[in-house]
Write an enzyme that holds these catalytic residues in place. Structure first.
Site, short mmCIF file in Angstrom:
data_model
loop_
_atom_site.label_atom_id
_atom_site.label_comp_id
_atom_site.label_asym_id
_atom_site.label_seq_id
_atom_site.Cartn_x
_atom_site.Cartn_y
_atom_site.Cartn_z
N CYS A 282 0.86 -1.18 0.00
CA CYS A 282 0.00 0.00 0.00
C CYS A 282 0.90 1.23 0.00
O CYS A 282 1.69 1.42 0.94
CB CYS A 282 -0.87 -0.03 1.25
N CYS B 186 -0.83 3.76 -6.64
CA CYS B 186 -1.73 3.13 -5.67
C CYS B 186 -1.92 1.71 -6.16
O CYS B 186 -2.17 1.50 -7.36
CB CYS B 186 -3.05 3.88 -5.62
N1 DGL Z 1 -3.80 0.44 -2.24
C1 DGL Z 1 -3.61 1.64 -1.46
C2 DGL Z 1 -2.39 2.41 -1.96
O1 DGL Z 1 -1.56 1.84 -2.63
C3 DGL Z 1 -4.89 2.38 -1.43
C4 DGL Z 1 -4.99 3.39 -0.35
C5 DGL Z 1 -6.38 3.68 0.11
O2 DGL Z 1 -6.97 2.84 0.75
O3 DGL Z 1 -6.83 4.82 -0.13
O4 DGL Z 1 -2.21 3.57 -1.66
#
Ligand code: DGL
Length: 291
Positions: A90, A200
């Protein structure tokens, strides 16, 4: 991507129980499955435990302290279950909390961050778009990445409002999603961007939608394969590679009901597996004691 554990000069001898321990992979929700997909391809014999904190997604709209609190709680939960390494899959959690996680967890740790450096290397027009959460884009870590690697490129940074929520409900191609995505991408295309950084881990699941909007005008930079390679290097350096010769189905956990996770794993990763519900308490999510 970030490496945070000191490397020993030669791999230590490990007991079988240590090498056969799982690798923890964690995200605010389903996005980390794009990283898990790359890890499985590179390391099919490694046992993986995936935790989606979907009850509290999106992190990109949370305050910094909340993100640190959840990341620590899930990291500690995975270590308590014997994880031999941790992938913080993440960008948002990495941006806010990797330094603290590194201090507190004594296992090899890999975080993720937007591929600013590879994008600056490949862009021909010298205009690059970055789609990431608002938290990632405003973090000091991301600003430092730009300072270090943007070179003569102009980076157009766009918060991907609404995109994480769409992936969380398994929407990767509805007309509403395409319209939302187009509104995020059009300013980049208008400015002459030829490269798009997916900052993301939810966004790689939107690659077909991105192509339907931008055709081949945007080269997509997704770091999940590089993350898997870094994980492999870390496991080798620490003598932690699994000796198993057979492919192992990952274990999936979710703090929500897990239905979207089951669907996305089946449709986009081809993994049919049960998703176990888990409660992982943390300071900020513990119920307040009644007065
Ligand atoms: N997959 C997360 C990232 O890479 C998402 C973050 C979120 O939950 O807004 O930032």
């Amino acid at each position: 991507m970030l490496l945070h554990a000191a490397l020993p000069s030669s791999p230590p001898e490990r007991a079988v129980s240590e090498t056969s321990a799982p690798i923890g992979v964690f995200d605010s929700g389903l996005g980390g499955l794009s990283v898990l997909r790359a890890v499985r391809t590179a390391l099919p014999h490694e046992p993986l435990v995936y935790v989606a904190d979907s009850l509290y997604a999106p992190y990109g709209e949370r305050d910094d302290d909340f993100i640190v609190d959840r990341t620590m709680a899930i990291g500690e939960w995975l270590v308590a279950r014997g994880a031999k390494a941790l992938v913080v899959a993440c960008n948002t959690a990495t941006a806010q909390s990797i330094a603290l996680v590194r201090e507190r967890l004594a296992i090899p740790l890999i975080g993720v961050e937007p591929g600013v450096k590879p994008a600056a290397l490949v862009s021909k027009t010298r205009v690059v778009g970055v789609l990431a959460t608002a938290v990632t884009l405003r973090s000091l870590r991301f600003q430092a990445l730009l300072d270090r690697y943007a070179a003569d490129c102009r980076f157009i940074c766009q918060p991907g409002h609404g995109l994480v929520q769409a992936v969380e409900r398994c929407d990767t191609n509805s007309p509403e999603l395409i319209a939302l995505l187009a509104s995020h991408l059009q300013p980049m295309l208008d400015a002459g961007a030829d490269t798009l950084v997916l900052g993301c881990t939810h966004y790689p699941f939107l690659d077909e939608a991105i192509r339907s909007i931008a055709g081949d005008r945007l080269r997509i930079v997704d770091t999940s394969i590089a993350i898997a390679r870094q994980l492999e290097r870390q496991l080798n350096a620490h003598g932690l590679r699994s000796a198993s010769a057979s492919a192992i189905v990952p274990r999936f956990y979710s703090t929500a009901d897990g239905e979207s996770q089951r669907q996305l794993a089946a449709s986009l990763l081809g993994i049919e597996a049960r998703v176990e519900h888990v409660v992982i308490p943390s300071q900020r999510t513990r119920p307040l004691a009644s007065a």
